[in-house]
Scaffold this motif. Structure first.
Motif, mmCIF file in Angstrom:
data_model
loop_
_atom_site.group_PDB
_atom_site.id
_atom_site.type_symbol
_atom_site.label_atom_id
_atom_site.label_comp_id
_atom_site.label_asym_id
_atom_site.label_seq_id
_atom_site.Cartn_x
_atom_site.Cartn_y
_atom_site.Cartn_z
ATOM 1 N N THR A 110 0.819 -1.214 0.000
ATOM 2 C CA THR A 110 0.000 0.000 0.000
ATOM 3 C C THR A 110 0.854 1.267 0.000
ATOM 4 O OG1 THR A 110 -0.169 0.127 2.421
ATOM 5 C CG2 THR A 110 -1.851 -1.184 1.264
ATOM 6 N N MET A 111 2.137 1.138 0.263
ATOM 7 C CA MET A 111 3.022 2.298 0.356
ATOM 8 C C MET A 111 3.899 2.514 -0.874
ATOM 9 S SD MET A 111 4.439 1.909 4.204
ATOM 10 C CE MET A 111 3.664 0.691 5.223
ATOM 11 N N VAL A 112 3.862 1.587 -1.837
ATOM 12 C CA VAL A 112 4.751 1.701 -2.999
ATOM 13 C C VAL A 112 3.997 2.107 -4.253
ATOM 14 C CG1 VAL A 112 6.419 0.038 -2.114
ATOM 15 C CG2 VAL A 112 4.622 -0.756 -3.609
ATOM 16 N N THR A 113 4.682 2.870 -5.089
ATOM 17 C CA THR A 113 4.136 3.253 -6.376
ATOM 18 C C THR A 113 5.266 3.265 -7.375
ATOM 19 O OG1 THR A 113 2.541 4.685 -5.254
ATOM 20 C CG2 THR A 113 2.838 5.019 -7.585
ATOM 21 N N PRO A 114 5.190 2.535 -8.445
ATOM 22 C CA PRO A 114 4.233 1.459 -8.702
ATOM 23 C C PRO A 114 4.658 0.167 -7.990
ATOM 24 C CG PRO A 114 5.746 1.623 -10.540
ATOM 25 C CD PRO A 114 6.133 2.717 -9.555
ATOM 26 N N VAL A 115 3.719 -0.749 -7.874
ATOM 27 C CA VAL A 115 4.019 -2.063 -7.316
ATOM 28 C C VAL A 115 4.781 -2.853 -8.379
ATOM 29 C CG1 VAL A 115 3.018 -4.220 -6.453
ATOM 30 C CG2 VAL A 115 1.960 -2.031 -5.867
ATOM 31 N N PRO A 116 5.922 -3.447 -8.017
ATOM 32 C CA PRO A 116 6.683 -4.228 -9.008
ATOM 33 C C PRO A 116 5.820 -5.301 -9.665
ATOM 34 C CG PRO A 116 7.978 -3.936 -7.031
ATOM 35 C CD PRO A 116 6.585 -3.430 -6.720
ATOM 36 N N GLN A 117 6.082 -5.552 -10.925
ATOM 37 C CA GLN A 117 5.281 -6.464 -11.741
ATOM 38 C C GLN A 117 5.144 -7.862 -11.128
ATOM 39 O OE1 GLN A 117 6.799 -6.545 -15.688
ATOM 40 N NE2 GLN A 117 5.015 -7.555 -16.534
ATOM 41 N N ALA A 143 3.277 -20.088 -0.305
ATOM 42 C CA ALA A 143 2.863 -21.435 -0.714
ATOM 43 C C ALA A 143 3.874 -22.485 -0.265
ATOM 44 C CB ALA A 143 2.669 -21.499 -2.221
ATOM 45 N N ALA A 144 5.128 -22.080 -0.119
ATOM 46 C CA ALA A 144 6.174 -23.008 0.331
ATOM 47 C C ALA A 144 6.185 -23.150 1.856
ATOM 48 C CB ALA A 144 7.536 -22.530 -0.163
ATOM 49 N N GLY A 145 5.239 -22.469 2.546
ATOM 50 C CA GLY A 145 5.165 -22.567 3.996
ATOM 51 C C GLY A 145 6.155 -21.661 4.710
ATOM 52 N N GLU A 146 6.671 -20.691 3.985
ATOM 53 C CA GLU A 146 7.639 -19.767 4.563
ATOM 54 C C GLU A 146 6.994 -18.393 4.723
ATOM 55 O OE1 GLU A 146 11.201 -22.285 2.462
ATOM 56 O OE2 GLU A 146 10.597 -20.391 1.584
ATOM 57 N N THR A 147 7.692 -17.457 5.344
ATOM 58 C CA THR A 147 7.134 -16.142 5.631
ATOM 59 C C THR A 147 7.833 -15.074 4.799
ATOM 60 O OG1 THR A 147 6.667 -16.834 7.894
ATOM 61 C CG2 THR A 147 6.674 -14.469 7.465
ATOM 62 N N PRO A 148 7.071 -14.347 3.966
ATOM 63 C CA PRO A 148 7.667 -13.251 3.206
ATOM 64 C C PRO A 148 7.656 -11.948 4.017
ATOM 65 C CG PRO A 148 5.427 -13.605 2.468
ATOM 66 C CD PRO A 148 5.707 -14.633 3.541
ATOM 67 N N ILE A 149 8.743 -11.209 3.948
ATOM 68 C CA ILE A 149 8.846 -9.886 4.552
ATOM 69 C C ILE A 149 9.284 -8.933 3.435
ATOM 70 C CG2 ILE A 149 10.029 -8.432 6.246
ATOM 71 C CD1 ILE A 149 8.332 -10.528 7.596
ATOM 72 N N ALA A 150 8.524 -7.869 3.215
ATOM 73 C CA ALA A 150 8.851 -6.921 2.152
ATOM 74 C C ALA A 150 9.751 -5.812 2.686
ATOM 75 C CB ALA A 150 7.573 -6.331 1.576
ATOM 76 N N ILE A 151 10.622 -5.308 1.811
ATOM 77 C CA ILE A 151 11.547 -4.234 2.152
ATOM 78 C C ILE A 151 11.227 -3.033 1.279
ATOM 79 C CG2 ILE A 151 13.972 -3.563 2.316
ATOM 80 C CD1 ILE A 151 13.201 -5.905 4.134
ATOM 81 N N LEU A 152 11.102 -1.865 1.925
ATOM 82 C CA LEU A 152 10.752 -0.620 1.251
ATOM 83 C C LEU A 152 11.852 0.402 1.499
ATOM 84 C CD1 LEU A 152 8.344 1.188 0.028
ATOM 85 C CD2 LEU A 152 7.819 1.686 2.403
ATOM 86 N N ARG A 153 12.243 1.115 0.450
ATOM 87 C CA ARG A 153 13.216 2.200 0.601
ATOM 88 C C ARG A 153 12.805 3.345 -0.317
ATOM 89 N NH1 ARG A 153 19.360 1.447 -0.951
ATOM 90 N NH2 ARG A 153 19.916 1.298 1.241
ATOM 91 N N ASN A 154 12.669 4.516 0.278
ATOM 92 C CA ASN A 154 12.302 5.716 -0.490
ATOM 93 C C ASN A 154 11.064 5.507 -1.358
ATOM 94 O OD1 ASN A 154 14.533 7.097 0.574
ATOM 95 N ND2 ASN A 154 15.870 6.329 -1.043
ATOM 96 N N GLY A 155 10.057 4.831 -0.809
ATOM 97 C CA GLY A 155 8.803 4.626 -1.525
ATOM 98 C C GLY A 155 8.828 3.538 -2.581
ATOM 99 N N LYS A 156 9.928 2.782 -2.654
ATOM 100 C CA LYS A 156 10.023 1.707 -3.646
ATOM 101 C C LYS A 156 10.265 0.369 -2.955
ATOM 102 C CE LYS A 156 11.709 4.473 -7.436
ATOM 103 N NZ LYS A 156 12.666 4.583 -8.525
ATOM 104 N N ALA A 157 9.580 -0.666 -3.438
ATOM 105 C CA ALA A 157 9.816 -2.021 -2.941
ATOM 106 C C ALA A 157 11.146 -2.471 -3.517
ATOM 107 C CB ALA A 157 8.694 -2.958 -3.360
ATOM 108 N N ILE A 158 12.096 -2.799 -2.632
ATOM 109 C CA ILE A 158 13.421 -3.187 -3.136
ATOM 110 C C ILE A 158 13.725 -4.668 -2.935
ATOM 111 C CG2 ILE A 158 14.374 -0.877 -2.888
ATOM 112 C CD1 ILE A 158 15.826 -1.940 -0.335
ATOM 113 N N GLY A 159 12.824 -5.388 -2.265
ATOM 114 C CA GLY A 159 13.070 -6.809 -2.111
ATOM 115 C C GLY A 159 12.081 -7.495 -1.203
#
Length: 71
Positions: free
Chosen positions: A10-17, A28-44
């Motif tokens: 909700t904080m990134v523009t644009p959302v990566p494809q 789906a693999a039973g693991e936990t995703p954590i998103a990384i944001l820097r300067n309004g961009k999703a970087i990983g």
């Protein structure tokens, strides 16, 4: 900033494809995703995976027995 992928999304523009595809694949693999944001961009996306310790099966079984006995 790091956080839940849906919150970070909700904080990134644009959302990566491939953002949702990667997050869903990790989940789906039973693991936990954590998103990384820097300067309004999703970087990983970080993948967290639980590692079971040796003897955990026996410890869980012992807890189940204790719970049964107390009921």
């Amino acid at each position: 900033m790091k956080g839940a992928p849906e919150s970070i999304k909700t904080m990134v523009t644009p959302v990566p494809q491939n953002y949702d595809f990667i997050v869903e694949g990790i989940s789906a693999a039973g693991e936990t995703p954590i998103a990384i944001l820097r300067n309004g961009k999703a970087i990983g996306i970080i993948r967290l995976k639980d590692v079971l310790k040796e003897g955990i099966k026996e410890k869980i079984q012992a807890l189940k027995v204790m719970e049964y006995v107390q009921s």
